[in-house]
Design a protein around this motif. Structure first.
Motif, mmCIF file in Angstrom:
data_model
loop_
_atom_site.group_PDB
_atom_site.id
_atom_site.type_symbol
_atom_site.label_atom_id
_atom_site.label_comp_id
_atom_site.label_asym_id
_atom_site.label_seq_id
_atom_site.Cartn_x
_atom_site.Cartn_y
_atom_site.Cartn_z
ATOM 1 N N ALA A 1 43.162 31.024 48.680
ATOM 2 C CA ALA A 1 42.636 32.064 49.562
ATOM 3 C C ALA A 1 43.087 31.841 50.999
ATOM 4 O O ALA A 1 43.391 32.795 51.730
ATOM 5 N N THR A 2 43.146 30.579 51.417
ATOM 6 C CA THR A 2 43.596 30.257 52.766
ATOM 7 C C THR A 2 45.064 30.636 52.954
ATOM 8 O O THR A 2 45.451 31.182 54.001
ATOM 9 N N VAL A 3 45.888 30.366 51.953
ATOM 10 C CA VAL A 3 47.294 30.791 51.999
ATOM 11 C C VAL A 3 47.385 32.305 52.152
ATOM 12 O O VAL A 3 48.206 32.821 52.915
ATOM 13 N N ASN A 4 46.505 33.006 51.449
ATOM 14 C CA ASN A 4 46.462 34.461 51.545
ATOM 15 C C ASN A 4 46.133 34.904 52.969
ATOM 16 O O ASN A 4 46.741 35.850 53.499
ATOM 17 N N HIS A 5 45.173 34.247 53.606
ATOM 18 C CA HIS A 5 44.826 34.564 54.996
ATOM 19 C C HIS A 5 46.026 34.382 55.915
ATOM 20 O O HIS A 5 46.278 35.211 56.806
ATOM 21 N N TRP B 1 46.526 21.396 35.727
ATOM 22 C CA TRP B 1 47.785 22.135 35.724
ATOM 23 C C TRP B 1 47.563 23.639 35.602
ATOM 24 O O TRP B 1 48.306 24.435 36.196
ATOM 25 N N LEU B 2 46.550 24.053 34.844
ATOM 26 C CA LEU B 2 46.231 25.478 34.772
ATOM 27 C C LEU B 2 45.813 26.017 36.138
ATOM 28 O O LEU B 2 46.190 27.127 36.530
ATOM 29 N N ASN B 3 45.029 25.233 36.872
ATOM 30 C CA ASN B 3 44.637 25.640 38.226
ATOM 31 C C ASN B 3 45.840 25.689 39.157
ATOM 32 O O ASN B 3 45.921 26.570 40.023
ATOM 33 N N PHE B 4 46.758 24.749 38.989
ATOM 34 C CA PHE B 4 47.966 24.760 39.811
ATOM 35 C C PHE B 4 48.792 26.016 39.555
ATOM 36 O O PHE B 4 49.282 26.662 40.492
ATOM 37 N N LEU B 5 48.937 26.385 38.280
ATOM 38 C CA LEU B 5 49.673 27.607 37.955
ATOM 39 C C LEU B 5 49.000 28.832 38.553
ATOM 40 O O LEU B 5 49.664 29.748 39.051
ATOM 41 N N SER B 6 47.669 28.864 38.519
ATOM 42 C CA SER B 6 46.937 29.978 39.120
ATOM 43 C C SER B 6 47.135 30.011 40.629
ATOM 44 O O SER B 6 47.284 31.073 41.230
ATOM 45 N N TRP B 7 47.140 28.822 41.248
ATOM 46 C CA TRP B 7 47.364 28.735 42.696
ATOM 47 C C TRP B 7 48.738 29.294 43.052
ATOM 48 O O TRP B 7 48.876 30.066 43.995
ATOM 49 N N VAL B 8 49.750 28.898 42.306
ATOM 50 C CA VAL B 8 51.097 29.408 42.555
ATOM 51 C C VAL B 8 51.136 30.923 42.347
ATOM 52 O O VAL B 8 51.725 31.662 43.145
ATOM 53 N N GLY B 9 50.477 31.392 41.281
ATOM 54 C CA GLY B 9 50.501 32.816 40.975
ATOM 55 C C GLY B 9 49.852 33.658 42.051
ATOM 56 O O GLY B 9 50.414 34.670 42.487
ATOM 57 N N TYR B 10 48.660 33.245 42.490
ATOM 58 C CA TYR B 10 47.953 34.040 43.505
ATOM 59 C C TYR B 10 48.460 33.741 44.908
ATOM 60 O O TYR B 10 48.770 34.659 45.681
ATOM 61 N N GLY B 11 48.550 32.451 45.251
ATOM 62 C CA GLY B 11 48.901 32.077 46.612
ATOM 63 C C GLY B 11 50.333 32.405 46.986
ATOM 64 O O GLY B 11 50.613 32.717 48.149
ATOM 65 N N LEU B 12 51.239 32.355 46.025
ATOM 66 C CA LEU B 12 52.651 32.584 46.327
ATOM 67 C C LEU B 12 53.191 33.874 45.705
ATOM 68 O O LEU B 12 53.638 34.768 46.415
ATOM 69 N N VAL B 13 53.150 33.978 44.363
ATOM 70 C CA VAL B 13 53.763 35.130 43.694
ATOM 71 C C VAL B 13 53.088 36.435 44.107
ATOM 72 O O VAL B 13 53.756 37.405 44.513
ATOM 73 N N ASN C 1 50.758 45.739 41.708
ATOM 74 C CA ASN C 1 50.462 44.388 42.195
ATOM 75 C C ASN C 1 49.145 43.856 41.641
ATOM 76 O O ASN C 1 49.047 42.697 41.231
ATOM 77 N N ILE C 2 48.127 44.717 41.601
ATOM 78 C CA ILE C 2 46.813 44.290 41.126
ATOM 79 C C ILE C 2 46.836 44.032 39.620
ATOM 80 O O ILE C 2 46.196 43.103 39.128
ATOM 81 N N VAL C 3 47.574 44.845 38.883
ATOM 82 C CA VAL C 3 47.640 44.679 37.422
ATOM 83 C C VAL C 3 48.312 43.364 37.062
ATOM 84 O O VAL C 3 47.779 42.554 36.291
ATOM 85 N N ILE C 4 49.486 43.127 37.656
ATOM 86 C CA ILE C 4 50.236 41.914 37.338
ATOM 87 C C ILE C 4 49.536 40.686 37.929
ATOM 88 O O ILE C 4 49.319 39.677 37.254
ATOM 89 N N GLY C 5 49.163 40.796 39.197
ATOM 90 C CA GLY C 5 48.525 39.672 39.864
ATOM 91 C C GLY C 5 47.133 39.380 39.341
ATOM 92 O O GLY C 5 46.612 38.273 39.526
ATOM 93 N N GLY C 6 46.530 40.373 38.678
ATOM 94 C CA GLY C 6 45.178 40.179 38.170
ATOM 95 C C GLY C 6 45.073 39.078 37.139
ATOM 96 O O GLY C 6 43.999 38.485 36.961
ATOM 97 N N LEU C 7 46.180 38.766 36.471
ATOM 98 C CA LEU C 7 46.159 37.704 35.466
ATOM 99 C C LEU C 7 45.805 36.361 36.098
ATOM 100 O O LEU C 7 45.092 35.548 35.497
ATOM 101 N N PHE C 8 46.285 36.136 37.326
ATOM 102 C CA PHE C 8 46.012 34.857 37.985
ATOM 103 C C PHE C 8 44.527 34.734 38.356
ATOM 104 O O PHE C 8 43.947 33.658 38.255
#
Length: 302
Positions: free
Chosen positions: A63-67, A120-132, A144-151
């Protein structure tokens, strides 16, 4: 004589705000439900507690990366203009340092005090939301919401793996519910804030395809959600208490989706958005109640 004017230390509230605490709390509720439904949960109190701590830290880091990444966009939208980085109360460097500390601490907690799979699952989620999602999808496509919603749909899986150290069908069903819930949840908000998203050059569905198109797709997803939400009962994961609650909650969601689709009610978008939050919280709490409070519940043998 010249004086050096230093930036005053940001209050702790600014750092807390960057973690999006209300969003993280909803994620923790979903993760806790995954934990409560997992076999062997009663004997796994310690990994459950550390799991919630680690999940919260990693989510707060994302969330901080998002900010930080959205500071320019946030400054142009009334809903987000008050955010610390957008207003300059916190520097990008301070925010990035905070994100790293949260993320690394959370990963260490999950890896050593819970299990590597959950880490590792949390790391993948972090990469997905924070970066991708934050750096690419949000600005690239109205889906964006449909694809990103998976994370963002993964917390029940995190909770389950924290207890079982395995990926099974049951948490996947919960992830599917959140995945289908996410688009109508955010598109309702996007309808209410369409002008702000347009001004910020964010290709949300109402901006790129119009309000009528968005309203129809909210209805489609609400119908899909009504079906998906009964899968825990159909697969034997839950009992009648959950089924009755899920049908009632889904009917109310469909009511607001139909009101949106028909148009004419200016409060419908924000009312739908707010109800969607209540919907998800109550739906997941019903799963836990059905599991633990109903004598002879569907999962009692676990």
């Amino acid at each position: 004589m010249s004086e050096t004017i230093e930036r005053a230390p940001a209050p702790w509230r600014d750092y807390l705000e960057m973690t999006k605490p209300r969003v993280v709390l909803l994620m923790l509720l979903c993760a806790a439900v995954g934990m409560a439904l997992a076999p062997g949960a009663g004997a796994a109190v310690e990994p459950m507690l550390w799991g919630l701590v680690g999940i919260a830290l990693v989510a707060g880091s994302a969330a901080t990366v998002n900010h930080i990444a959205d500071a320019r966009i946030d400054a142009r939208m009334a809903r987000t203009a008050h955010r610390p980085v957008a207003q300059g109360r916190l520097s990008t460097r301070a925010g990035a340092t905070f994100a790293v500390v949260l993320g690394v601490t959370g990963m260490l907690v999950l890896y050593f005090l819970v299990n590597p799979l959950t880490a590792w699952l949390n790391f993948l989620s972090w990469v997905g939301y924070g970066l991708v999602y934050t750096l690419y999808l949000k600005r690239a496509t109205p889906q964006n919401i449909v694809i990103g919603g998976l994370f963002g749909a993964a917390p029940p899986l995190f909770g389950w793996t924290a207890v079982t150290n395995s990926v099974d069908l049951e948490p996947i069903l919960l992830v599917l519910i959140i995945f289908v819930w996410t688009p109508p949840h955010f598109w309702a908000l996007a309808l209410d804030r369409k002008e702000e998203y347009a001004d910020a050059d964010i290709p949300m569905l109402p901006v790129t395809h119009g309000e009528a198109y968005t309203r129809r797709h909210i209805l489609y997803y609400a119908l899909a959600l009504a079906v998906v939400s009964v899968l825990p009962f159909l697969t034997g994961m839950s009992g009648l208490v959950y089924l009755v609650g899920a049908v009632a909650l889904g009917a109310r969601f469909l009511y607001w989706a139909v009101v949106l689709w028909r148009g004419g009610d200016e409060r419908a978008p924000i009312a739908t958005f707010r109800y969607s939050i209540v919907y998800l919280m109550v739906l997941f709490l019903l799963l836990v109640a059905d599991h633990h409070l109903v004598p002879g519940g569907a999962l009692a043998a676990w």
